[in-house]
Design an enzyme around this catalytic site. Structure first.
Site, PDB file in Angstrom:
ATOM      1  N   GLU A 100       0.832  -1.198   0.000  1.00  0.00           N
ATOM      2  CA  GLU A 100       0.000   0.000   0.000  1.00  0.00           C
ATOM      3  C   GLU A 100       0.873   1.257   0.000  1.00  0.00           C
ATOM      4  O   GLU A 100       1.803   1.380   0.809  1.00  0.00           O
ATOM      5  CB  GLU A 100      -0.890  -0.013   1.245  1.00  0.00           C
TER       6      GLU A 100
ATOM      7  N   HIS B   3       0.525   4.725   0.965  1.00  0.00           N
ATOM      8  CA  HIS B   3      -0.356   5.543   1.807  1.00  0.00           C
ATOM      9  C   HIS B   3       0.436   6.778   2.230  1.00  0.00           C
ATOM     10  O   HIS B   3       1.666   6.716   2.356  1.00  0.00           O
ATOM     11  CB  HIS B   3      -0.732   4.692   3.037  1.00  0.00           C
TER      12      HIS B   3
ATOM     13  N   ASP C  54      -3.122   4.350  -2.488  1.00  0.00           N
ATOM     14  CA  ASP C  54      -4.161   4.787  -1.556  1.00  0.00           C
ATOM     15  C   ASP C  54      -4.244   6.311  -1.713  1.00  0.00           C
ATOM     16  O   ASP C  54      -3.218   7.006  -1.616  1.00  0.00           O
ATOM     17  CB  ASP C  54      -3.776   4.418  -0.119  1.00  0.00           C
TER      18      ASP C  54
ATOM     19  N   HIS D   3      -6.986   1.654  -3.396  1.00  0.00           N
ATOM     20  CA  HIS D   3      -7.799   2.090  -2.256  1.00  0.00           C
ATOM     21  C   HIS D   3      -8.422   3.444  -2.566  1.00  0.00           C
ATOM     22  O   HIS D   3      -7.712   4.444  -2.675  1.00  0.00           O
ATOM     23  CB  HIS D   3      -6.937   2.218  -0.996  1.00  0.00           C
TER      24      HIS D   3
END
Lengths: 134, 342
Positions: free
Chosen positions: B147, B149, B179, B268
């Protein structure tokens, strides 16, 4: 700093037992954390600071001395389950207590700084509640 | 389940969006999954294993059957299982490379047993560990995505190291999970709510936001923020909250998501609120028209999991209304993109 902070200690969290005061706490983190993540439990009851080493904690039906949690990396505190702090203070059903708690959860997958230290996520509670009978 | 047109990214929801719902009396996994399906917020279904599955990472066979049954009867399609590499499991040390591998591997096996085609790990999972996990991913047919992020961006050294590994290994089984927290254009209103509740002076929130929006790397702005907040009388916990505004909201240009392709295994759809305005619904914090354009231009046909995160700050908005509004916005934007020749 969010809605879950207010649920760490709930209206019905206090229970008077023959051994002392049980405080049921709920996690302010969104996922289950391993038991060593209960890194900081600074509890004050009616103005009296409670030594964490005097606490026992019941999670998943198992009762541990607080110091034992640090080695229980194979067990997790689930998102919707309480962890019960067994606090050696005198109480009785119907008695009111002011409970101040700084709960610091060590977040094992968020590593911060050059030394890669787990983030400590704090949540503060200050509530006056009535203990129920066991 | 309503789907987007063929050849486009598909929509879905992660149960992380329902973090506050999960705590309400009478809720269980079946009721949360059932409500996502009933409200047509699929077809993709993602969940955070450690959030939704008691006993993870060691579910019993009976539990695996039960969870599979819940998903199958909902009509939703498992999209991604978010797993964790808890390197800081024990105080004072990090897991060794072998321990970390085992910790993740058992969860990838669990994801396969539950029928999830993709797992999500964090950037703490090193390229070496991922390379070691590759044969298992391939054998089980489960992709592993890292991910991206906030505060990570495409320019962060660990991201460059991952990209180098994915290019070298040339495999579809490892990749990135963008994300949208990493590419935001404004601080969400929900953060203002939380700051007010924490007793932070509105001027301090405004100052932090001005610094956040000013040019330059966010990482370089922490000293000025700490100094000015302390000068204004902020307490250490309040300063912690102000710093979180920097770390939870990245300012990468959304066009730069293109640089993560072709190694994107899942997306995401992080968001904090879609609101009606004079020109219809829009998201003040995330530039969805730009994101939709990049995903379609790159030929991405995987899932976008709607990930509502305002609940971390405020319970002011209804999560199901928010998920509906974002799904409608995304469907409209994706289907309005000009077809890309492939």
């Amino acid at each position: 700093m969010g809605p879950l902070d207010d649920q760490v200690v709930r209206e019905d969290s206090l229970t008077a037992t023959p051994d002392g005061l049980d405080v049921a706490i709920y996690t302010h983190w969104y996922r289950a954390l391993p038991l060593p993540s209960l890194a900081k439990v600074e509890l004050t009851v009616d103005g009296e600071r409670i030594d964490p080493q005097s606490l026992a904690v019941t999670v998943n039906g198992h009762r541990y001395a607080y110091a034992e949690l640090a080695a229980k990396g194979d067990e997790y505190w689930f998102t919707t389950d309480p962890a019960v702090l067994h606090v050696p203070v005198e109480t009785a059903p119907g008695r009111e207590h002011r409970v101040q708690l700084l709960l610091g959860l060590s977040i094992p997958y968020i590593l911060t700084g050059p030394d890669r230290v787990p983030l400590l996520a704090p949540s503060s509670t200050d509530k006056t509640l009535t203990a129920a009978g066991a | 389940m309503t789907d987007t047109a063929p050849g486009l990214p598909r929509l879905g929801t992660t149960l992380f969006s329902l973090t506050l719902e999960q705590r309400k009396p009478g809720r269980d996994l079946a009721s949360l999954v059932g409500e996502i399906a009933a409200r047509d917020l699929g077809p993709g279904l993602e969940m955070v294993a450690f959030q939704s599955l008691r006993g993870w990472p060691h579910p019993s066979e009976e539990q695996v059957r039960e969870v599979r049954g819940v998903i199958e009867s909902s009509g939703l399609t498992p999209s991604c299982l978010a797993i964790n590499n808890d390197l800081g499991l024990y105080p004072g040390r990090l897991l060794s490379a072998d321990e970390s591998y085992e910790y993740v591997a058992v969860q990838v096996r669990g994801a396969a047993a539950l029928g999830f085609p993709v797992t999500r790990v964090g950037v703490e999972t090193s390229p070496a560990t991922l390379e070691r996990l590759l044969p298992l991913a391939e054998e089980l047919g489960v992709k592993i995505g890292v991910e991206i992020h906030a505060p990570l961006t495409v320019d962060a050294p660990p991201v460059a190291a991952l990209k180098e590994a994915f290019v070298r290994l040339d495999t579809p089984w490892l990749g990135f999970i963008p994300d949208m927290s990493a590419s935001m254009r404004a601080v969400p209103e929900a953060v203002h709510d939380a700051h007010r509740a924490a007793g932070i002076a509105p001027e301090l929130t405004a100052l932090t936001e001005r610094l956040w929006a000013s040019p330059g790397l966010t990482a370089d702005k922490f000293p000025e923020l700490e100094a000015r907040a302390a000068e204004a009388g902020a307490t250490p916990p309040q300063i912690g909250n102000l710093k979180m505004l920097f770390t939870m909201h990245g300012r990468m240009d959304p066009d730069r998501w293109a640089e993560f392709f072709p190694h994107v295994v899942h997306v995401h759809g992080k968001f904090y609120g879609v609101f009606d305005g004079p020109d219809g619904a829009s998201d003040p914090s995330i530039d969805w028209p730009a994101v939709a354009r990049v995903l379609v231009e790159q030929g991405y046909t995987g899932f976008i999991s709607s990930e509502y995160e305002a609940h971390a700050y405020s319970d002011r908005w209804n999560v199901f209304d928010q998920l509906r509004a974002q799904h409608d916005l995304l469907k409209r934007l994706l289907e309005a993109q000009p077809a890309v020749a492939r």
